[in-house]
Design a protein around this motif. Structure first.
Motif, mmCIF file in Angstrom:
data_model
loop_
_atom_site.group_PDB
_atom_site.id
_atom_site.type_symbol
_atom_site.label_atom_id
_atom_site.label_comp_id
_atom_site.label_asym_id
_atom_site.label_seq_id
_atom_site.Cartn_x
_atom_site.Cartn_y
_atom_site.Cartn_z
ATOM 1 N N VAL A 4 1.191 -0.446 0.005
ATOM 2 C CA VAL A 4 -0.275 0.362 -0.515
ATOM 3 C C VAL A 4 0.948 0.985 0.389
ATOM 4 O O VAL A 4 1.966 0.773 0.974
ATOM 5 N N LEU A 31 -6.710 -2.402 3.254
ATOM 6 C CA LEU A 31 -6.598 -1.581 3.812
ATOM 7 C C LEU A 31 -6.991 -1.224 6.251
ATOM 8 O O LEU A 31 -6.788 -0.436 6.791
ATOM 9 N N VAL A 58 -8.097 4.910 -3.541
ATOM 10 C CA VAL A 58 -8.206 3.923 -3.948
ATOM 11 C C VAL A 58 -7.640 3.294 -4.705
ATOM 12 O O VAL A 58 -8.704 3.124 -5.399
#
Lengths: 97, 139
Positions: A4, A31, A58
């Protein structure tokens, strides 16, 4: 594990990391695990009722997960999720229409 | 934290502001955060993709932001903030700017009127989002 990418303004809430490897089979799970590891990130990514904030995007690769399967978007170990801020502004209030 | 930005980069922002007048221009500010100062190495213009009212609104597409992030990282730099112009308005953040602002980023605003740049100032959102602190611009 999926990676990420954290944008500059949020790195202060992720121990200064620009990139974090987090487990997860979907974008939402990844997440979720990220915010479990860095709880301070949560309020900047999600609204009180657990939805992604409107100025937070995202991406899985080059695709916005809103246009894939949202939080249910599958991610594999090789995937990269990027948290991308929306950048907007302007000089004055909009005209009433 | 002061923002150190060279004359050439300031001039590039001003030129962009004049070129897009009466519409707002926008772009990224990249460089190094030394801990005590943000040192600007380059400014990268972006397209203002706001659908309408571009004389008072700007939007940079998320994919463009992603590319800026990647290009900066590829050169061992960070995305330090963004610039935009306020055509015929002061170089101060509006309420609309505040609603859309992120912490940490420097928001450089250039006030422009026709061919004339009036002022350029830099702002950072307060942690509680209640307003802005002005950032000193060092050249």
């Amino acid at each position: 594990m999926p990676k990420v990418k954290i944008p500059t303004p949020l790195r202060q809430y992720a121990s200064g990391n620009a990139e974090v490897e987090v487990g997860g089979d979907t974008a939402g799970e990844t997440l979720g695990n990220l915010t479990e590891e860095y709880p301070e990130l949560k309020q900047h990514l999600y609204t009180g009722d657990g939805k992604l904030r409107s100025f937070v995007n995202v991406y899985k690769g080059d695709e916005d997960i809103r246009y894939l399967d949202g939080p249910d978007t599958e991610v594999s170990a090789d995937d990269e999720l990027s948290i991308i801020p929306s950048i907007a502004g302007g000089s004055a209030e909009a005209r009433c229409r | 934290m002061p923002l150190k930005i060279g004359r050439g980069d300031i001039e590039n922002i001003h030129r962009h502001a004049r070129e897009t007048y009466p519409e707002e221009c926008a772009g990224a500010i990249v460089g190094l955060d030394t801990g005590g100062m943000k040192v600007v190495v380059d400014v990268w213009p972006a397209e203002n993709t706001h659908e309408d009212e571009r004389s008072r609104r700007f939007l940079i597409e998320p994919l463009q932001i992603k590319k800026f992030e990647e290009d900066a990282a590829g050169r061992d730099m960070d995305l330090l903030g963004f610039y935009h112009s306020h055509p015929d308005h002061p170089a101060e953040p509006s309420e609309y700017d505040r609603e859309h602002a992120w912490p940490y980023y420097s928001y450089v605003i250039t006030s422009v009127s026709g061919d004339s740049v009036r002022d350029t100032r830099s702002w950072v959102l307060k942690d509680d989002r209640s307003g802005y602190d002005e950032e000193e611009i060092l050249s």
